[in-house]
Write an enzyme that holds these catalytic residues in place. Structure first.
Site, mmCIF file in Angstrom:
data_model
loop_
_atom_site.group_PDB
_atom_site.id
_atom_site.type_symbol
_atom_site.label_atom_id
_atom_site.label_comp_id
_atom_site.label_asym_id
_atom_site.label_seq_id
_atom_site.Cartn_x
_atom_site.Cartn_y
_atom_site.Cartn_z
ATOM 1 N N ASN A 100 0.848 -1.195 0.000
ATOM 2 C CA ASN A 100 0.000 0.000 0.000
ATOM 3 C C ASN A 100 0.889 1.253 0.000
ATOM 4 O O ASN A 100 2.091 1.157 0.195
ATOM 5 C CB ASN A 100 -0.876 -0.016 1.256
ATOM 6 N N PHE A 101 0.272 2.391 -0.235
ATOM 7 C CA PHE A 101 0.937 3.695 -0.119
ATOM 8 C C PHE A 101 2.155 3.861 -1.038
ATOM 9 O O PHE A 101 3.168 4.407 -0.634
ATOM 10 C CB PHE A 101 1.304 3.981 1.348
ATOM 11 N N LEU A 102 2.003 3.364 -2.249
ATOM 12 C CA LEU A 102 3.001 3.672 -3.277
ATOM 13 C C LEU A 102 2.756 5.118 -3.690
ATOM 14 O O LEU A 102 1.665 5.460 -4.162
ATOM 15 C CB LEU A 102 2.826 2.745 -4.490
ATOM 16 N N THR A 123 -3.716 -3.762 -4.810
ATOM 17 C CA THR A 123 -4.819 -3.317 -5.662
ATOM 18 C C THR A 123 -4.414 -2.025 -6.344
ATOM 19 O O THR A 123 -3.539 -1.310 -5.859
ATOM 20 C CB THR A 123 -6.106 -3.062 -4.846
ATOM 21 N N LEU A 142 -6.880 -1.431 2.159
ATOM 22 C CA LEU A 142 -7.161 -0.062 2.616
ATOM 23 C C LEU A 142 -6.713 0.977 1.591
ATOM 24 O O LEU A 142 -5.726 0.799 0.924
ATOM 25 C CB LEU A 142 -6.413 0.181 3.930
HETATM 26 C C1 LIG Z 1 1.552 5.701 -8.915
HETATM 27 C C2 LIG Z 1 2.830 6.481 -9.005
HETATM 28 C C3 LIG Z 1 3.722 6.132 -7.835
HETATM 29 C C4 LIG Z 1 3.532 6.123 -10.316
HETATM 30 O O1 LIG Z 1 4.658 6.917 -10.462
HETATM 31 P P1 LIG Z 1 5.020 7.601 -11.855
HETATM 32 O O2 LIG Z 1 6.083 8.598 -11.603
HETATM 33 O O3 LIG Z 1 3.753 8.080 -12.462
HETATM 34 O O4 LIG Z 1 5.541 6.412 -12.794
HETATM 35 P P2 LIG Z 1 7.042 5.920 -13.012
HETATM 36 O O5 LIG Z 1 7.636 6.621 -14.174
HETATM 37 O O6 LIG Z 1 7.821 6.017 -11.765
HETATM 38 O O7 LIG Z 1 6.817 4.371 -13.344
HETATM 39 C C5 LIG Z 1 6.022 3.923 -14.384
HETATM 40 C C6 LIG Z 1 5.789 2.450 -14.205
HETATM 41 O O8 LIG Z 1 5.052 2.234 -12.989
HETATM 42 C C7 LIG Z 1 3.851 1.504 -13.290
HETATM 43 N N1 LIG Z 1 2.780 1.957 -12.419
HETATM 44 C C8 LIG Z 1 2.084 3.110 -12.477
HETATM 45 N N2 LIG Z 1 1.163 3.149 -11.505
HETATM 46 C C9 LIG Z 1 1.295 2.002 -10.832
HETATM 47 C C10 LIG Z 1 0.607 1.456 -9.738
HETATM 48 N N3 LIG Z 1 -0.382 2.112 -9.125
HETATM 49 N N4 LIG Z 1 0.986 0.247 -9.288
HETATM 50 C C11 LIG Z 1 2.004 -0.418 -9.885
HETATM 51 N N5 LIG Z 1 2.678 0.039 -10.949
HETATM 52 C C12 LIG Z 1 2.323 1.243 -11.405
HETATM 53 C C13 LIG Z 1 3.577 1.835 -14.732
HETATM 54 O O9 LIG Z 1 2.739 0.847 -15.323
HETATM 55 C C14 LIG Z 1 4.967 1.851 -15.330
HETATM 56 O O10 LIG Z 1 5.460 0.542 -15.530
HETATM 57 P P3 LIG Z 1 5.403 -0.134 -17.020
HETATM 58 O O11 LIG Z 1 6.448 0.512 -17.835
HETATM 59 O O12 LIG Z 1 5.639 -1.596 -16.798
HETATM 60 O O13 LIG Z 1 4.031 0.156 -17.546
HETATM 61 C C15 LIG Z 1 2.571 8.026 -8.996
HETATM 62 O O14 LIG Z 1 1.832 8.362 -10.137
HETATM 63 C C16 LIG Z 1 1.838 8.489 -7.765
HETATM 64 O O15 LIG Z 1 2.419 8.687 -6.701
HETATM 65 N N6 LIG Z 1 0.499 8.699 -7.899
HETATM 66 C C17 LIG Z 1 -0.342 9.140 -6.795
HETATM 67 C C18 LIG Z 1 -0.523 8.018 -5.807
HETATM 68 C C19 LIG Z 1 -1.034 6.753 -6.462
HETATM 69 O O16 LIG Z 1 -1.858 6.777 -7.356
HETATM 70 N N7 LIG Z 1 -0.519 5.635 -5.970
HETATM 71 C C20 LIG Z 1 -0.880 4.335 -6.474
HETATM 72 C C21 LIG Z 1 -2.162 3.929 -5.884
HETATM 73 S S1 LIG Z 1 -2.730 2.440 -6.640
#
Ligand SMILES: CC(C)(COP(=O)(O)OP(=O)(O)OC[C@H]1O[C@@H](n2cnc3c(N)ncnc32)[C@H](O)[C@@H]1OP(=O)(O)O)[C@@H](O)C(=O)NCCC(=O)NCCS
Length: 530
Positions: free
Chosen positions: A251-253, A287, A530
């Protein structure tokens, strides 16, 4: 690995009045067209403006007028289309089937890339999309991990940043994580709402039995020490059909907005994976609102307005055409008292009884959580003294004669920041958590459904009393048995469930091919993330 939510289905498009059997009025779906961003389904396929050629025919032959009308019925999609030029929009529409256009699926799902474009995910031990359709797959790990061969060192980060292990028992570090999430975590597509986990919530979510600080991974800017990214996990056990697995729940990515699209997410995912492997955990559950390879199940968010007027004022709930504020408020009115006999807040003395009931109940679902006694205590018994900060709200029904616990219901509290609104700063949301009832074990389906309707309606009443504005639920568990009748409206958020390093044949997500709750599609997901 990632976590859940797509703003957990939040957003103005997410409060569609339920499809009920009520007499059609201006509040029933046929007339309850939202102002801008809500989608809904009404009528049969044949009734839709000549769009009765079937999905494949429609893909190629849809006239501009038909497309426009279809989009009117799917405002979530319409909104996404607004950002595309004419040609791109036409191409995207062609990719979608009629059913999808009508039932509120948005482009996101369809925007799924082909496997080769998932540059990171194609390297990971997750099922590929093209494995689908090959018939039954044998459930089991994808890759056998030899802990001896797992790197003792993390991958390098881009210059200027370094790895951190968060110590969340230190209030300062907990606050740093809270700060990162409060400003950079999940937002709806229009940046109107952002999830706002409280510090009590983070404490609850991340310090569950067996937690390790190694699994609370951060990235800091080397100079300023500022926390700029996170990924966290807690250990638990789940069942995938007849297999019990030790997993980590991820969680909390989160990546700071200024560091997006720099491929930091894959590095975070790899690092938490490495730390799990070193600790003997080789599988994970997570999720996401986005499509990744490959969901084991896909569910939909539903929303039940508790304070309709506030939801309207913040832009979450639209005004159905022809309706009025007074009618909407009346429609969402709830009784002032609960109905389930013997319903009271759960206490520590109920832990064993709840565990026994819940464990039997959850095994009705193909993917479920195998709670230990400590976990029941942690996840379900409220530890916070003030209602304003209370995270989990659990109730039991105790039989007055036998003193047996016959029913259990719970929800948790998660606010969203309203990003720009002069009047309201936040929306208090109750999320359906776990529940169980002895009536599920009787052969009498009707009695089970009636009991569930009463129990969940009582949960709505209790949430309303605790000043929640909206009650969210997914189509997991047996929720399709009550969602529409209890006036939950369809959201535009999908939530996809994933398993890492585990192949499992698909699990039903409670919705049918029209993305609507379907009682025949229950029995799949029994885990709440969550
Ligand atoms: C989700 C988040 C961490 C992705 O970071 P980003 O800077 O947009 O993407 P990056 O360039 O670092 O990485 C891209 C890769 O991460 C993957 N990715 C993007 N969102 C993802 C997620 N929620 N879970 C897993 N992988 C994810 C992409 O598919 C891509 O991989 P691929 O080349 O195999 O397709 C960022 O957009 C974020 O912090 N968003 C707000 C919080 C959020 O939505 N968190 C996830 C909740 S499910």
């Amino acid at each position: 690995m990632s976590d859940s939510k797509d703003v957990k289905g939040k957003g103005p498009s997410s409060n569609e009045p339920a499809q009920t059997n009520e007499t059609p009025t201006d509040e029933t779906p046929a007339a309850a067209e939202p102002s801008s961003k809500k989608h809904k389904l009404f009528g049969s396929k044949k009734e839709q403006d000549g769009a009765d050629e079937g999905a494949s025919g429609t893909k190629n032959k849809m006239s501009e007028k038909a497309a426009e009308m279809l989009l009117e019925k799917n405002p979530a999609l319409k909104n996404e289309m607004a950002g595309l030029d004419r040609e791109q929009a036409a191409a995207a529409l062609r990719k979608m089937g009629l059913e999808e256009l009508l039932t509120g699926l948005s482009l996101k799902g369809k925007n799924q890339k082909d496997m080769a474009s998932y540059k990171f995910w194609q390297t990971q031990p997750v099922p590929h999309f093209n494995e689908k359709g090959k018939g039954e797959v044998a459930d089991g790990p994808i890759k056998i991990i030899d802990p001896e061969r797992v790197s003792r060192e993390p991958d390098a980060l881009i210059e200027g940043f370094e790895w951190a292990t968060l110590d969340l028992s230190d209030e300062k570090e907990l606050s740093e994580l809270w700060d990162l999430l409060t400003n950079h975590y999940v937002e709806d597509d229009n940046a109107m709402f952002r999830l706002r986990y409280s510090q009590e919530f983070l404490h609850w979510a991340l310090m569950s039995p067996g937690w390790k600080k190694e699994w609370h991974v951060g990235v800091r800017a080397t100079k300023s020490r500022k926390l700029v990214a996170s990924i966290c996990g807690v250990p638990t056990e789940i069942r995938v059909r007849d297999q019990k697995l030790k997993v980590i729940e991820i969680n909390f990515l989160c990546v700071h907005k200024k560091l997006r699209s720099k491929r930091l997410a894959p590095v975070l995912i790899k690092e938490v994976t490495r730390r799990c492997y070193l600790n003997g955990i080789y599988q994970a559950v997570y999720t996401a609102g986005v499509i990744l390879p490959t969901p084991v199940s896909s569910c939909r968010y539903y929303h039940r307005a508790l304070d309709w007027l506030k939801l309207y004022e913040v832009g979450f709930s639209p005004m159905p055409t022809g309706s009025t504020k007074a009618r909407q408020i009346a429609r969402n009115q709830l009784p002032s008292a609960t109905s389930t006999p013997g319903l009271r807040p759960m206490e520590a003395k109920d832990i064993d009884a709840v565990r026994d009931l819940l464990d039997r109940y959850l095994q009705r679902f193909q993917l479920n959580q195998a709670f230990s006694r400590e976990e029941i205590q942690h996840w379900l018994v409220n530890q916070v003294p003030t209602e304003a900060e209370q995270v989990v709200f659990s109730y039991v029904a105790e039989d007055s004669e036998t003193h047996k616990i016959t029913d259990f219901v719970s929800f948790y509290s998660l606010e969203s920041t309203v990003i720009q609104n002069a009047k309201h700063k936040g929306v208090r949301t109750a999320y359906m958590y776990y529940y169980a009832t002895e009536t599920a074990f009787n052969a009498d389906e009707k009695a089970y459904k009636e009991r569930l309707l009463m129990l969940i309606n009582d949960a709505l009443i209790l949430a309303k009393k605790a000043r929640f504005d909206v009650f969210n639920a997914l189509t997991i568990h047996d929720n399709p048995l009550f969602l529409e009748q209890l006036k939950f409206g369809a959201g535009d958020g999908q939530l996809h469930y994933y398993l890492y390093n585990y192949r499992a044949s698909p699990v039903p997500g409670g919705v049918n091919e029209r993305n609507l709750p379907d009682e025949s599609k229950t029995g799949g997901v029994g885990i709440v993330m969550l």
